[in-house]
Enzyme design. Structure first.
Site, PDB file in Angstrom:
ATOM      1  N   HIS A  29      -3.895   7.009   2.899  1.00 35.65           N
ATOM      2  CA  HIS A  29      -4.229   5.691   2.354  1.00 35.65           C
ATOM      3  C   HIS A  29      -5.657   5.338   2.778  1.00 35.65           C
ATOM      4  O   HIS A  29      -6.045   5.552   3.929  1.00 35.65           O
ATOM      5  CB  HIS A  29      -3.237   4.677   2.924  1.00 35.65           C
ATOM      6  CG  HIS A  29      -3.552   3.265   2.576  1.00 35.65           C
ATOM      7  ND1 HIS A  29      -3.791   2.855   1.284  1.00 35.65           N
ATOM      8  CD2 HIS A  29      -3.665   2.147   3.351  1.00 35.65           C
ATOM      9  CE1 HIS A  29      -4.037   1.554   1.282  1.00 35.65           C
ATOM     10  NE2 HIS A  29      -3.973   1.106   2.514  1.00 35.65           N
ATOM     11  N   CYS A  41       0.815  -1.229   0.000  1.00 32.99           N
ATOM     12  CA  CYS A  41       0.000   0.000   0.000  1.00 32.99           C
ATOM     13  C   CYS A  41       0.842   1.270   0.000  1.00 32.99           C
ATOM     14  O   CYS A  41       0.386   2.319  -0.440  1.00 32.99           O
ATOM     15  CB  CYS A  41      -0.929   0.019   1.206  1.00 32.99           C
ATOM     16  SG  CYS A  41      -1.977  -1.422   1.296  1.00 32.99           S
ATOM     17  N   ASN A  46     -10.079  -0.578  -0.582  1.00 31.11           N
ATOM     18  CA  ASN A  46      -8.631  -0.396  -0.443  1.00 31.11           C
ATOM     19  C   ASN A  46      -7.953  -0.835  -1.748  1.00 31.11           C
ATOM     20  O   ASN A  46      -7.933  -2.023  -2.058  1.00 31.11           O
ATOM     21  CB  ASN A  46      -8.156  -1.233   0.751  1.00 31.11           C
ATOM     22  CG  ASN A  46      -6.669  -1.127   0.989  1.00 31.11           C
ATOM     23  OD1 ASN A  46      -5.921  -0.598   0.164  1.00 31.11           O
ATOM     24  ND2 ASN A  46      -6.218  -1.649   2.117  1.00 31.11           N
TER      25      ASN A  46
HETATM   26  O1  UT7 Z   1      -3.996  -1.601   3.493  1.00 37.13           O
HETATM   27  C1  UT7 Z   1      -3.497  -2.417   4.479  1.00 37.13           C
HETATM   28  C2  UT7 Z   1      -4.016  -2.038   5.748  1.00 37.13           C
HETATM   29  N1  UT7 Z   1      -5.207  -2.781   6.067  1.00 37.13           N
HETATM   30  C3  UT7 Z   1      -5.963  -2.345   7.012  1.00 37.13           C
HETATM   31  O2  UT7 Z   1      -5.668  -1.315   7.531  1.00 37.13           O
HETATM   32  C4  UT7 Z   1      -7.108  -3.164   7.523  1.00 37.13           C
HETATM   33  C5  UT7 Z   1      -7.188  -3.001   9.012  1.00 37.13           C
HETATM   34  N2  UT7 Z   1      -8.245  -3.743   9.679  1.00 37.13           N
HETATM   35  C6  UT7 Z   1      -9.553  -3.478   9.506  1.00 37.13           C
HETATM   36  O3  UT7 Z   1      -9.921  -2.643   8.721  1.00 37.13           O
HETATM   37  C7  UT7 Z   1     -10.556  -4.194  10.389  1.00 37.13           C
HETATM   38  O4  UT7 Z   1      -9.857  -4.881  11.414  1.00 37.13           O
HETATM   39  C8  UT7 Z   1     -11.427  -5.206   9.601  1.00 37.13           C
HETATM   40  C9  UT7 Z   1     -12.408  -4.450   8.725  1.00 37.13           C
HETATM   41  C10 UT7 Z   1     -10.577  -6.134   8.775  1.00 37.13           C
HETATM   42  C11 UT7 Z   1     -12.264  -6.045  10.586  1.00 37.13           C
HETATM   43  O5  UT7 Z   1     -13.044  -5.213  11.427  1.00 37.13           O
HETATM   44  P1  UT7 Z   1     -13.125  -5.506  12.977  1.00 37.13           P
HETATM   45  O6  UT7 Z   1     -14.068  -4.528  13.559  1.00 37.13           O
HETATM   46  O7  UT7 Z   1     -11.713  -5.514  13.500  1.00 37.13           O
HETATM   47  O8  UT7 Z   1     -13.803  -6.921  13.021  1.00 37.13           O
HETATM   48  P2  UT7 Z   1     -13.238  -8.266  13.678  1.00 37.13           P
HETATM   49  O9  UT7 Z   1     -12.059  -8.762  12.934  1.00 37.13           O
HETATM   50  O10 UT7 Z   1     -13.109  -8.047  15.137  1.00 37.13           O
HETATM   51  O11 UT7 Z   1     -14.437  -9.256  13.432  1.00 37.13           O
HETATM   52  C12 UT7 Z   1     -15.668  -9.117  14.123  1.00 37.13           C
HETATM   53  C13 UT7 Z   1     -16.619 -10.189  13.681  1.00 37.13           C
HETATM   54  C14 UT7 Z   1     -16.033 -11.603  13.732  1.00 37.13           C
HETATM   55  O12 UT7 Z   1     -17.058 -12.470  14.159  1.00 37.13           O
HETATM   56  P3  UT7 Z   1     -17.096 -13.032  15.677  1.00 37.13           P
HETATM   57  O13 UT7 Z   1     -15.803 -13.750  15.841  1.00 37.13           O
HETATM   58  O14 UT7 Z   1     -17.201 -11.795  16.528  1.00 37.13           O
HETATM   59  O15 UT7 Z   1     -18.308 -13.899  15.688  1.00 37.13           O
HETATM   60  C15 UT7 Z   1     -15.716 -11.902  12.288  1.00 37.13           C
HETATM   61  O16 UT7 Z   1     -15.747 -13.295  12.011  1.00 37.13           O
HETATM   62  O17 UT7 Z   1     -16.988  -9.977  12.320  1.00 37.13           O
HETATM   63  C16 UT7 Z   1     -16.815 -11.191  11.571  1.00 37.13           C
HETATM   64  N3  UT7 Z   1     -16.503 -10.851  10.195  1.00 37.13           N
HETATM   65  C17 UT7 Z   1     -17.435 -10.610   9.276  1.00 37.13           C
HETATM   66  N4  UT7 Z   1     -18.779 -10.626   9.347  1.00 37.13           N
HETATM   67  C18 UT7 Z   1     -19.471 -10.318   8.231  1.00 37.13           C
HETATM   68  C19 UT7 Z   1     -15.267 -10.706   9.616  1.00 37.13           C
HETATM   69  N5  UT7 Z   1     -15.412 -10.355   8.311  1.00 37.13           N
HETATM   70  C20 UT7 Z   1     -16.769 -10.314   8.093  1.00 37.13           C
HETATM   71  C21 UT7 Z   1     -17.530  -9.994   6.963  1.00 37.13           C
HETATM   72  N6  UT7 Z   1     -18.864 -10.010   7.072  1.00 37.13           N
HETATM   73  N7  UT7 Z   1     -16.985  -9.667   5.774  1.00 37.13           N
END
Ligand code: UT7
Length: 362
Positions: free
Chosen positions: A249, A111, A279
């Site tokens: 970004h 990125c 992204n």
């Molecule tokens: O360019 C490189 C840099 N990249 C980034 O900066 C990305 C950084 N990270 C993020 O943007 C966020 O961490 C994410 C968007 C990837 C995830 O958001 P989050 O609020 O941290 O969610 P989480 O990983 O804590 O997941 C929460 C829940 C989980 O379910 P349980 O375990 O609580 O039952 C996941 O399994 O959301 C679930 N989940 C989804 N649900 C529906 C994960 N992906 C999805 C999805 N749809 N696509």
């Protein structure tokens, strides 16, 4: 004293739109989850080669600068999704442009590829090594997407942007930058089975997986970009009051809000287009710059703060003083070949391949 003025800018976003609702037809997700967790509503899917997108963005940037490709000394390409690694893709772009006198370098820092490239190119010009450089950043990231991983597949999209930088006596362009890498956390974002590591000599090699520590990356992204922004401001003796617009970004709207809060700038001074493209990795900043200019959000002499973060975990920030021109000198009619498929139709063979692989492994 020599500076590297940004004289041209351009972008290429492929036409096929993949909406959150489209994703929910084959991934266990929803528009509500994606929107509230990321701010992303849709992203683009490329229907041709990455270099086709890069060529279109480059032609717009060259037209905006009214520069003949033969005048380019160097092409710096930030991308991790090159058409080809041998020959390198910057040389494919050089040939496509007819930039016969240009050296051509690929930069793979994910990125941050565009910001790293702008930093390198600016300093080559300021050191007197080159006079006219094309810096490109972009990605055909859907090519490497594992469509069975919902935590990653909803985040990314394809796009490319470019700028021309030229030797100038005007004190403009990238005036200061700070770049770095948290290499101890390098596996927080990893595309597996990609590259020549000895462990990859297996029949699994077609199936890219993503190791993605979303929450860790989120926290590190906010912290590193904020620190880099503060360091860059300090090194120039400027404060946030001097900054017209932060052009960061675009990974997640929540990251942008947290960055704004941490450095102490109001959200309306942070450029956002993540809702439209997701992204696009190295493409986010040059595309955002082009759109900020199109939307008349940049005026002559404005100071911009760029900030980036990505796999590596690479990070950086840069302070740009815009020059006296915010309109292109010329327009290019360069465009991608027509696309006769929907985004879902383009990715359908990949979806089937990944879902079949997932079923076979469970
Ligand atoms: O360019 C490189 C840099 N990249 C980034 O900066 C990305 C950084 N990270 C993020 O943007 C966020 O961490 C994410 C968007 C990837 C995830 O958001 P989050 O609020 O941290 O969610 P989480 O990983 O804590 O997941 C929460 C829940 C989980 O379910 P349980 O375990 O609580 O039952 C996941 O399994 O959301 C679930 N989940 C989804 N649900 C529906 C994960 N992906 C999805 C999805 N749809 N696509």
């Amino acid at each position: 004293m020599q500076y590297a003025e940004i004289t041209g800018w351009g972008k290429c976003v492929p036409p096929a739109v993949l909406s959150n609702e489209d994703l929910a037809t084959f991934i266990d997700t929803s528009d509500e989850w994606i929107t509230t967790r990321t701010g992303i509503k849709e992203r683009r899917v490329c229907h041709c080669n990455f270099s086709d997108m890069a060529l279109v963005a480059a032609k717009h940037a060259l037209a905006a600068a009214d520069l003949d490709p033969m005048e380019l000394d160097l092409i710096l390409l930030g991308s991790l999704t090159n058409d080809s690694y041998c020959p390198n893709t910057a040389s494919i772009i050089a040939d496509g442009l007819g930039a016969r006198k240009a050296a051509a370098i690929d930069i793979n820092s994910a990125c941050t590829g565009f910001l790293y490239g702008l930093h390198i190119g600016t300093n080559l010009i300021r050191a007197g090594a080159h006079k006219k450089i094309l810096v490109i950043g972009g990605e055909f990231i859907t090519h490497y997407m594992n469509w069975s991983q919902r935590d990653v597949a909803v985040l990314f999209g394809d796009a490319c942007g470019a700028v021309v930088i030229e030797e100038s006596e005007k004190e403009t362009g990238l005036l200061a930058a700070k770049i770095g890498c948290e290499s101890d956390a390098k596996f927080a974002i990893q595309i597996t089975n990609l590259g020549s590591a000895y462990s990859r000599l297996s029949d699994e090699h077609l199936y890219n997986g993503w190791n993605f520590g979303g929450q860790e990356v989120f926290k590190r992204a906010v912290k590193s970009m904020a620190q880099a922004c503060e360091d860059v401001l300090e090194s120039t003796g400027m404060s946030l009051d001097d900054i017209k617009l932060v052009v960061p970004h675009q990974a997640n709207k929540r990251i942008l809000n947290a960055l704004a809060k941490r450095i102490g700038i109001s959200e309306d001074r942070v450029f956002v287009n993540v809702h439209k493209y997701g992204n696009t990795s190295a493409g986010t900043i040059p595309v955002a710059l082009s759109e900020a200019l199109e939307e008349k959000k940049i005026e002559p002499g404005d100071h911009l703060l760029l900030a980036s973060f990505g796999a590596g975990l690479t990070w950086g920030a840069g302070l740009v003083r815009w020059s006296d021109r915010v309109n292109p000198l010329k327009e290019s009619d360069a465009d991608l070949p027509p696309c006769d498929k929907t985004a879902l139709e383009i990715i359908q063979p990949h979806i089937e391949r990944y879902l079949a692989h997932q079923n076979a492994s469970t």
